[in-house]
Scaffold this motif. Structure first.
Motif, PDB file in Angstrom:
ATOM      1  N   LYS A  92      43.948  27.129  47.531  1.00 10.44           N
ATOM      2  CA  LYS A  92      43.769  27.561  46.138  1.00 10.44           C
ATOM      3  C   LYS A  92      42.399  28.201  45.946  1.00 10.44           C
ATOM      4  O   LYS A  92      42.265  29.228  45.264  1.00 10.44           O
ATOM      5  N   ASN A  93      41.375  27.608  46.561  1.00 16.29           N
ATOM      6  CA  ASN A  93      40.027  28.181  46.450  1.00 16.29           C
ATOM      7  C   ASN A  93      39.957  29.574  47.077  1.00 16.29           C
ATOM      8  O   ASN A  93      39.313  30.479  46.533  1.00 16.29           O
ATOM      9  N   ASP A 147      43.034  33.383  35.306  1.00 15.32           N
ATOM     10  CA  ASP A 147      42.045  33.188  36.358  1.00 15.32           C
ATOM     11  C   ASP A 147      41.880  34.524  37.090  1.00 15.32           C
ATOM     12  O   ASP A 147      41.602  35.534  36.493  1.00 15.32           O
ATOM     13  N   HIS A 148      42.084  34.541  38.405  1.00 16.60           N
ATOM     14  CA  HIS A 148      42.037  35.788  39.159  1.00 16.60           C
ATOM     15  C   HIS A 148      43.357  36.088  39.859  1.00 16.60           C
ATOM     16  O   HIS A 148      43.595  37.217  40.251  1.00 16.60           O
ATOM     17  N   GLN A 149      44.177  35.060  40.045  1.00 17.55           N
ATOM     18  CA  GLN A 149      45.323  35.231  40.918  1.00 17.55           C
ATOM     19  C   GLN A 149      46.644  34.787  40.329  1.00 17.55           C
ATOM     20  O   GLN A 149      47.692  35.035  40.916  1.00 17.55           O
ATOM     21  N   TYR A 187      31.803  34.800  43.850  1.00 19.66           N
ATOM     22  CA  TYR A 187      33.159  34.859  44.397  1.00 19.66           C
ATOM     23  C   TYR A 187      33.132  35.268  45.868  1.00 19.66           C
ATOM     24  O   TYR A 187      33.920  34.762  46.680  1.00 19.66           O
ATOM     25  N   PHE A 211      41.583  32.045  44.743  1.00 21.66           N
ATOM     26  CA  PHE A 211      40.746  32.253  43.554  1.00 21.66           C
ATOM     27  C   PHE A 211      39.558  33.152  43.864  1.00 21.66           C
ATOM     28  O   PHE A 211      39.318  34.164  43.192  1.00 21.66           O
ATOM     29  N   HIS A 212      38.786  32.803  44.874  1.00 23.15           N
ATOM     30  CA  HIS A 212      37.562  33.555  45.168  1.00 23.15           C
ATOM     31  C   HIS A 212      37.864  34.936  45.743  1.00 23.15           C
ATOM     32  O   HIS A 212      37.204  35.922  45.376  1.00 23.15           O
TER      33      HIS A 212
END
Length: 215
Positions: free
Chosen positions: A64-65, A151-153, A36, A68-69
């Protein structure tokens, strides 16, 4: 130079055993979390290139990436600090341990520690697909809330500050708990570092004008 770096673990790989095995901690931190961090840095470089060349065809995917990361990096950085060895962690926050304000806030926001624990456990265990259960300080109301993050977000209220996070992605538990996510979430309560959670609560509460809803 990279903008984001992988933080060191605050303990060795075996520190959370038997709740979480050394193998899981090593893979989770050194491989998954590191990925990440790399993803966030790579995406920043790609966005810089897009600005330089004024090529915006991939902007949606890049944004979006980045979310996410970067969110994965932030949540994992909190996750490692939120835990401590079973001899030092777990139980519930108590005034006699110096975390009485956190304990009072939990009771005020959820009715009791037991009700809070049930909500965060259920939110973590039933997150659709991969995700997290999160206890967060919500600055608009000044209350604690539980968020169910996919996901993460995704599915997160704007402005809330995470202070306790439970990682419910399969890579966090599958090697040890197989498909028994509920068992892993229940075991996680044995290693919660309430001192760290209380520090995060105090820091979040002390921040003023986080949400400027009016001039």
């Amino acid at each position: 130079m990279p903008v984001y770096t992988l933080p060191d673990l605050p303990y060795d790989y075996a520190a959370l055993a038997p709740v979480i095995s050394p193998e899981i901690i090593e893979l989770h931190h050194d491989k998954h979390h590191a990925a990440y961090v790399k993803g966030a840095n790579d995406t920043l470089e790609q966005l810089a290139e897009a600005r330089d060349k004024e090529t915006w065809g991939s902007i949606n995917g890049l944004e979006k990436n980045l979310a996410f990361h970067l969110s994965g990096h932030i949540l994992h950085s909190i996750y490692w600090q939120n835990m401590t060895g079973p001899k030092d962690g777990g139980g519930e926050p108590l005034a006699q341990d110096g975390v009485g304000e956190l304990a009072d806030a939990i009771t005020e926001s959820f009715g009791s520690f037991a009700r809070f624990k049930a909500q965060l456990s259920k939110a973590s265990a039933t997150t659709q697909g991969s995700g997290w259960g999160v206890l967060a300080y919500e600055p608009l109301s000044g209350r604690l809330i539980v968020e169910q993050v996919y996901d993460h977000q995704g599915n997160v209220g704007q402005g809330a500050t995470p202070i306790l996070v439970f990682d419910a992605w399969e890579h966090a538990f599958y090697l040890q708990y197989r498909n028994q996510k509920v068992d892993f979430i229940e075991a996680m309560w044995q290693v919660v570092n309430w001192q760290d959670v209380a520090r995060r609560y105090e820091a979040a509460k002390s921040r003023t004008d986080v949400l400027l809803l009016a001039p």
